[in-house]
Design an enzyme around this catalytic site. Structure first.
Site, mmCIF file in Angstrom:
data_model
loop_
_atom_site.group_PDB
_atom_site.id
_atom_site.type_symbol
_atom_site.label_atom_id
_atom_site.label_comp_id
_atom_site.label_asym_id
_atom_site.label_seq_id
_atom_site.Cartn_x
_atom_site.Cartn_y
_atom_site.Cartn_z
ATOM 1 N N ASP A 1 71.800 2.357 28.069
ATOM 2 C CA ASP A 1 72.185 2.012 26.702
ATOM 3 C C ASP A 1 73.625 1.505 26.716
ATOM 4 O OD1 ASP A 1 70.419 4.748 24.987
ATOM 5 O OD2 ASP A 1 69.761 2.775 25.687
ATOM 6 N N ASP A 2 73.971 0.713 25.729
ATOM 7 C CA ASP A 2 75.290 0.080 25.753
ATOM 8 C C ASP A 2 76.396 0.982 25.220
ATOM 9 O OD1 ASP A 2 75.197 -2.069 22.745
ATOM 10 O OD2 ASP A 2 74.561 0.003 23.104
ATOM 11 N N ASP A 3 76.111 2.276 25.111
ATOM 12 C CA ASP A 3 77.162 3.207 24.705
ATOM 13 C C ASP A 3 77.222 4.403 25.662
ATOM 14 O OD1 ASP A 3 75.297 4.906 22.030
ATOM 15 O OD2 ASP A 3 74.846 4.507 24.137
ATOM 16 N N ASP B 1 60.448 2.530 22.235
ATOM 17 C CA ASP B 1 60.066 1.744 23.406
ATOM 18 C C ASP B 1 60.104 2.639 24.646
ATOM 19 O OD1 ASP B 1 63.152 0.214 24.492
ATOM 20 O OD2 ASP B 1 62.861 1.919 23.151
ATOM 21 N N ASP B 2 61.012 3.582 24.653
ATOM 22 C CA ASP B 2 61.132 4.479 25.797
ATOM 23 C C ASP B 2 59.966 5.462 25.856
ATOM 24 O OD1 ASP B 2 63.951 6.377 24.353
ATOM 25 O OD2 ASP B 2 62.083 5.640 23.478
ATOM 26 N N ASN C 1 66.330 -9.920 17.042
ATOM 27 C CA ASN C 1 66.937 -8.650 17.425
ATOM 28 C C ASN C 1 65.867 -7.573 17.497
ATOM 29 O OD1 ASN C 1 68.433 -6.369 17.846
ATOM 30 N ND2 ASN C 1 69.358 -6.343 15.811
ATOM 31 N N ARG D 1 60.102 9.382 16.022
ATOM 32 C CA ARG D 1 59.679 9.556 17.407
ATOM 33 C C ARG D 1 58.463 10.481 17.501
ATOM 34 N NH1 ARG D 1 63.065 7.047 20.822
ATOM 35 N NH2 ARG D 1 63.255 8.490 22.582
ATOM 36 N N ARG E 1 64.611 -5.604 25.792
ATOM 37 C CA ARG E 1 65.058 -5.188 27.121
ATOM 38 C C ARG E 1 63.893 -4.921 28.077
ATOM 39 N NH1 ARG E 1 67.459 1.008 26.236
ATOM 40 N NH2 ARG E 1 65.609 1.909 25.235
ATOM 41 N N ASN F 1 71.409 -9.065 22.014
ATOM 42 C CA ASN F 1 70.693 -8.957 20.742
ATOM 43 C C ASN F 1 71.528 -9.377 19.547
ATOM 44 O OD1 ASN F 1 68.127 -8.247 21.571
ATOM 45 N ND2 ASN F 1 68.211 -6.140 20.875
#
Lengths: 331, 331
Positions: free
Chosen positions: A150-152, A244-245, A129, A293, A134, A100
């Site tokens: 997730d990237d963390d 999105d989740d 972005n 959310r 994903r 992204n």
């Protein structure tokens, strides 16, 4: 020259003529075939009309392994650290990195220069972005199972191996490490949260109605299904760069008529956010994150004309791990 | 008297004759019907040839409630203490006490004198003191689910309510609180045990291959199935006065082709053995108890011509109970 049946015909002349004729016919047919082959359309990697893609790998592998999909933005140092860890997870088939960082070169060169690697890693360069990047139905996907991270987020290999085995027993569910819930209020307005919210009042203890996809296994078919949702869903995710989740949990719950997720209690899960050099902290630190959310839950209920999420209180752990007697009781 | 259509026929005489005739026919038919009803066979409570019994209770109740079957020998004080506890468990439909105290009066009179009670309790007087008496297909059973408890085991209501809800999601399994396993050895001889035995070597952690029925829910249909096992199984259980639970696990595993049990980790399970006035301690204190059980595993493999038990490492707990944050992690 010897002939047999045909040469019983009047004269050799007839035989030779026939032979010539046959040869010409054969040659013409070959030319035509060749021409046709050249005219055939090249087989593109188009999405099949239904969600069952023909796997290029052995069907056994397709069931016994999974694809890691990791979206990344502005945390390449964490990405690479996590890739070193995740590339060696048992039963991993391939890694798809959703890039992204628009306009920025991927670390593919560096990655390749540090090879060989246990599994292939593909970098999918994005043009915008977007949070929902994903959730594309990537043609690179060959397995039935997706592991989305997730990237963390760092989850131990033991946890992942176990959770994958659980997913294989519950393939229609989102099997993951982060449970959340919605609650309804007398006004009919829903609220989103976690353990801090009141219990839904279904007996003892708490309930969850979602498992977040940022650390979870789910069936790759749901990515295909996600491509066929009402436009308003995409608009909502794009508007909030969030949810999105939650949308995926709505999708799965609608599809199965059951609780969308199965929660596996992680032994070792860590957030590496604070370790990044980029100074970038995740979206969930935005002041409006949780309120968004809750907003999303209510919007999705409108879009889907009802609340499909269902509650569960099943918490799964691995028997005898890490402590061989984690199931001992005082009997 | 007024007539309508029929009276248009020539003369009233015809009408009256018809009326009389019709009345006579009706009366005769009623008499015949009455006679037939009297001749119908009385509906006995015979076992239906297949395992699906027609429930006398509302089919909703049959699914939403369970029957407690508790076998008792020489520990009537514990029995009565436990009955006071278990009679009030949510979703309990009825209690069946399997009375193995041969020749001794049941406490039914005393029980009734201390009524009313929340649910019916029936005392099934046995003629021989057999371990497998509790595995009869009792006609009193009306629910799909059975909760089987040893007469010295106290499980909290919370645990039971949760485990019942888990059984409803896994109705073909034995859902209970006591996991055990078998292991195979290079010689091909199996051994029976628990966490103290080596792990079966299927990755991290331990595995279980049985859930003991002395504290578990299972489908009442399995009691019917148990009546149709090879004679050698009954002989083995009678010879050892042991292993009925191992035999049930073999039966269920063969039936489903999956692990027979689902282990629910109990929050509060207690053995009340030491509290009895009878001085009688359970069978499991016999020196040969565990060796017998290994013996039984090997005998059953012979009888069933193979090892049907399968391993599982799924451990289920109740989300957010008793600690609302029993799933919190260090994220």
């Amino acid at each position: 020259m010897r002939c047999f049946h045909f040469c019983k015909l009047p004269g050799r002349v007839m035989g030779i003529r026939l032979l010539r004729f046959t040869s010409v016919v054969i040659i013409v047919l070959l030319l035509v075939a060749g021409a046709l082959t050249a005219l055939l359309p090249t087989i593109k990697d188009d999405k099949l009309p239904n969600s069952r893609r023909e796997p290029k790998i052995q069907s056994q592998s397709a069931l016994d392994s999974f694809t890691l999909i990791m979206q990344t933005y502005n945390r390449t140092d964490l990405l690479l650290k996590l890739l070193n860890h995740y590339q060696a997870i048992p039963h991993l088939h391939k890694v798809i990195v959703v890039w992204n960082n628009i306009g920025e070169k991927t670390p593919e060169e560096m990655w390749n220069s540090l090879g060989p690697h246990p599994v292939p890693v593909v970098f999918k360069v994005q043009t915008v972005n977007r949070m929902r990047n994903r959730l594309q139905n990537f043609p690179d996907l060959e397995t039935k199972a997706v592991l989305m991270m997730d990237d963390d987020t760092l989850v131990s290999a033991h946890d992942l191996a176990f959770a994958f085995s659980v997913w294989q027993q519950f393939p229609e569910h989102i099997v993951g490490f982060v449970p959340r819930k919605h609650i309804s209020t007398p006004s009919g307005v829903y609220s989103y949260g976690s353990f801090e919210l009141q219990n839904p009042g279904l007996g003892n203890g708490d309930q969850y109605s979602m498992v977040l996809i940022g650390a979870a296994f789910f069936h790759s078919g749901y990515l295909e299904d996600f491509q066929h949702q009402p436009e308003a869903v995409y608009a909502l995710i794009d508007e909030t760069q969030n949810c999105d989740d939650i949308a995926m949990n709505f999708l799965v719950a609608k599809h199965t008529g059951k609780p969308s997720g199965v929660f596996v209690k992680p032994v070792d899960i860590r957030n590496l956010e604070k370790d990044t050099n980029s100074g970038y902290s995740g979206m969930w630190h935005r002041a409006e994150h949780l309120l968004q959310r809750s907003y999303c839950v209510n919007k999705l209920v409108n879009i889907y004309d009802g609340m499909p999420l269902k509650y569960s209180n099943i918490m799964i752990s691995q028997f005898g791990f890490p402590n061989y007697a984690n199931h001992k009781n005082k009997m």
